[in-house]
Design a protein around this motif. Structure first.
Motif, short mmCIF file in Angstrom:
data_model
loop_
_atom_site.label_atom_id
_atom_site.label_comp_id
_atom_site.label_asym_id
_atom_site.label_seq_id
_atom_site.Cartn_x
_atom_site.Cartn_y
_atom_site.Cartn_z
N THR A 85 0.82 -1.21 0.00
CA THR A 85 0.00 0.00 0.00
C THR A 85 0.86 1.27 0.00
O THR A 85 0.58 2.21 -0.75
CB THR A 85 -0.92 0.01 1.23
OG1 THR A 85 -1.82 -1.10 1.15
CG2 THR A 85 -1.73 1.30 1.32
N PHE A 86 1.90 1.29 0.82
CA PHE A 86 2.71 2.51 0.96
C PHE A 86 3.65 2.74 -0.23
O PHE A 86 3.82 3.87 -0.66
CB PHE A 86 3.57 2.42 2.22
CG PHE A 86 2.80 2.45 3.52
CD1 PHE A 86 1.43 2.65 3.55
CD2 PHE A 86 3.45 2.25 4.73
CE1 PHE A 86 0.72 2.67 4.75
CE2 PHE A 86 2.76 2.28 5.93
CZ PHE A 86 1.40 2.48 5.94
N SER A 332 -0.73 7.86 3.82
CA SER A 332 -1.35 6.56 3.58
C SER A 332 -1.58 5.84 4.90
O SER A 332 -1.11 6.26 5.96
CB SER A 332 -0.47 5.71 2.65
OG SER A 332 -1.11 4.51 2.27
N GLU A 333 -2.33 4.74 4.82
CA GLU A 333 -2.56 3.89 5.99
C GLU A 333 -2.80 2.47 5.52
O GLU A 333 -3.16 2.21 4.36
CB GLU A 333 -3.78 4.37 6.80
CG GLU A 333 -5.10 4.21 6.06
CD GLU A 333 -6.32 4.55 6.91
OE1 GLU A 333 -6.26 4.38 8.14
OE2 GLU A 333 -7.33 5.00 6.32
N HIS A 334 -2.55 1.53 6.43
CA HIS A 334 -2.87 0.12 6.18
C HIS A 334 -3.48 -0.39 7.47
O HIS A 334 -2.78 -0.83 8.38
CB HIS A 334 -1.61 -0.66 5.80
CG HIS A 334 -1.89 -2.04 5.27
ND1 HIS A 334 -1.67 -3.18 6.00
CD2 HIS A 334 -2.39 -2.45 4.07
CE1 HIS A 334 -1.99 -4.24 5.29
NE2 HIS A 334 -2.43 -3.83 4.11
N TRP A 353 0.14 12.15 -4.47
CA TRP A 353 1.29 11.68 -3.71
C TRP A 353 2.15 10.78 -4.59
O TRP A 353 1.65 10.09 -5.48
CB TRP A 353 0.85 10.90 -2.48
CG TRP A 353 0.47 11.75 -1.31
CD1 TRP A 353 -0.79 12.03 -0.87
CD2 TRP A 353 1.37 12.44 -0.44
NE1 TRP A 353 -0.74 12.86 0.24
CE2 TRP A 353 0.57 13.13 0.52
CE3 TRP A 353 2.75 12.56 -0.36
CZ2 TRP A 353 1.13 13.90 1.54
CZ3 TRP A 353 3.32 13.33 0.65
CH2 TRP A 353 2.50 13.99 1.58
N THR A 381 1.40 7.44 -6.31
CA THR A 381 0.62 6.57 -5.44
C THR A 381 -0.82 6.52 -5.96
O THR A 381 -1.43 7.56 -6.19
CB THR A 381 0.60 7.11 -4.00
OG1 THR A 381 1.94 7.40 -3.59
CG2 THR A 381 -0.02 6.12 -3.04
N ALA A 385 -4.66 4.03 -2.33
CA ALA A 385 -3.64 3.92 -1.29
C ALA A 385 -3.41 5.24 -0.54
O ALA A 385 -2.66 5.27 0.43
CB ALA A 385 -2.33 3.44 -1.91
N VAL A 386 -4.05 6.30 -0.99
CA VAL A 386 -3.88 7.60 -0.34
C VAL A 386 -4.82 7.71 0.86
O VAL A 386 -5.99 7.31 0.79
CB VAL A 386 -4.16 8.75 -1.34
CG1 VAL A 386 -4.09 10.11 -0.64
CG2 VAL A 386 -3.15 8.69 -2.49
N PHE A 387 -4.32 8.24 1.94
CA PHE A 387 -5.08 8.36 3.18
C PHE A 387 -6.38 9.14 2.94
O PHE A 387 -6.37 10.24 2.43
CB PHE A 387 -4.23 9.07 4.23
CG PHE A 387 -4.88 9.18 5.59
CD1 PHE A 387 -4.98 8.07 6.42
CD2 PHE A 387 -5.40 10.39 6.03
CE1 PHE A 387 -5.57 8.16 7.66
CE2 PHE A 387 -6.00 10.49 7.28
CZ PHE A 387 -6.08 9.38 8.10
N GLY A 396 -6.85 1.50 3.24
CA GLY A 396 -5.66 1.26 2.44
C GLY A 396 -5.58 -0.13 1.85
O GLY A 396 -4.51 -0.54 1.38
#
Length: 430
Positions: A85-86, A332-334, A353, A381, A385-387, A396
């Motif tokens: 994801t990141f 981002s976050e997962h 991003w 990105t 995948a972007v927060f 994410g």
């Protein structure tokens, strides 16, 4: 055996003084300490048996490789790890390994329960980098082949997984102390494999001399000396100065750099300002903030009460980010990994991003041998995948994958779904 783990055949370095004192008292050495004529292997029979039982494939006398759970998950179309994801890695083409099972810390949250040896310097036999590279790749591919026939495995991914594209040097131990780490990294890159190296920030000399890797991590487990000593339990007496020296060196590295924070409730979540100050000092490209993973064990030093919820990780990340908001922002976050990515704003162009990595470009730059920086191999990105921009509640998770919830009728039917109709698009660059 005196000190160390009973039955392991190893003595922790910090216990060595007590051992010598007892031996002198008993008259066992005549007041003299013998020095071995040649270094011994890091792995003895007891340690090898313990690590093999945990799923390691051991290579040489001091190294190991293991198949990550996310590699298995993505082979079945059930989602990738937070690095997917990141940064855009294909988790099913990632190899998790270490050229050194030894470490200079005994962290309370270590997921190996301190079965690996410890030391402040390399004092064992040294294996050739070529032996390690070949051994890692052979064993990793063998473990991939063992996945054949597992329900839900996507045939195209199983075939593509034989081509290893990424190596996470974060399995266990401190990879940077391997005496031939630079040759090892260069050989990885020659094989077309990107490198993600994690260090515990206790070896500034080795970090200073390190050749460029795809992404260099430093574990930031506390924001002050007292908490770092409590949570990492370092062997070095000057651990805090070493820690700061590594952060200063990181600020001058050209490749992508990352602070990795592992949050442990009741241990290291109190001083937000302290973390912000370290970020200002080290100027990392990214800051990964992740909740600790409970690993169990017969005598666990941590419990579920020490594990933060994902929302707590998000809140903590927001608090840190607010103190460095002139240069950093949550990117981002997962949620599945309880992880949040804070990125330097130089990786943001307009509303887009660029935290993902152009892996072929990095390999070209590394091969050329000329100076380059993290901006030279960044990639856009994707929106999911972007927060805050992905599907509501997905946190994410790649929409091309399928959430697998045990016992959920909406996903259990996937076991009988033909693999040809399952998502199979590789997510890293070809």
């Amino acid at each position: 055996q005196e000190g160390g783990d009973k039955g392991s055949g190893l003595t922790d370095l910090e216990d060595l003084g007590n051992v010598v004192a007892k031996m002198k008292k008993k008259g066992g050495t005549g007041g003299k300490v013998g020095i071995a004529a040649a270094p011994k292997p890091m792995l003895n029979d007891t340690l090898a048996a313990s690590l093999t039982k945990q799923g390691y494939k051991l290579v040489g006398t001091h190294s190991g490789v293991k198949l990550c759970r996310w590699t298995k998950a993505m082979l079945r179309g059930r989602g990738g790890c937070y690095k997917h994801t990141f940064y855009g890695i294909a988790s099913y083409q990632c190899m998790e390994a270490t050229p050194s099972l030894a470490c200079a810390n005994k962290c309370v949250f270590c997921w190996r329960h301190h079965k690996n040896p410890v030391g402040t310097h390399w004092r064992w036999q040294v294996d050739d980098p070529e032996l390690l590279i070949k051994g890692f790749m052979h064993n990793h591919r063998a473990m991939i082949r063992e996945m054949r026939g597992l329900p839900g495995v996507i045939p195209s991914r199983l075939q593509e997984a034989q081509t290893i594209r990424h190596c996470a040097l974060s399995l266990v131990g401190e990879p940077i102390i391997y005496p031939h780490i630079n040759t090892f990294l260069n050989r990885l890159h020659e094989e077309g494999i990107s490198s993600f190296l994690v260090s515990n920030a206790q070896f500034p000399a080795q970090m200073e001399d390190l050749v460029p890797c795809t992404q260099l991590y430093v574990s930031i487990d506390a924001s002050n000396a007292a908490e770092l000593k409590e949570i990492d339990r370092p062997l070095f007496k000057d651990f805090w100065q070493r820690f700061l020296d590594c952060i200063d060196i990181l600020a001058n590295k050209g490749q992508r750099t990352v602070f990795r924070l592992t949050l442990v409730k009741s241990f290291n979540m109190s001083e937000v300002e302290g973390y912000a100050e370290l970020i200002r000092r080290g100027k990392p490209d990214f800051v990964e903030i992740k909740g600790v993973t409970f690993t169990g064990g017969n005598k666990p030093q941590l419990g579920m009460t020490n594990v933060p919820w994902h929302q707590e990780v998000v809140d903590f990340s927001s608090a840190v980010c607010s103190l460095v908001s002139d240069e950093y922002e949550i990117a981002s976050e997962h949620a599945h990994s309880c992880a949040v990515l804070i990125a330097h704003k130089k990786f943001k162009k307009g509303n887009d991003w660029y935290t993902w990595i152009d892996f072929p470009k990095f390999l070209q730059l590394a091969e050329a041998g000329k100076p380059f920086n993290s901006m030279d191999y960044m990639a856009r990105t994707p929106e999911w995948a972007v927060f805050g921009r992905g599907l509501p509640g997905d946190g994410g998770f790649d929409p091309n994958e399928v959430h697998w919830r045990k016992g959920d009728s909406r996903t259990s039917s996937l076991a009988s779904t033909p693999a040809s109709t399952r998502p199979g698009t590789p997510s890293s660059f070809a």
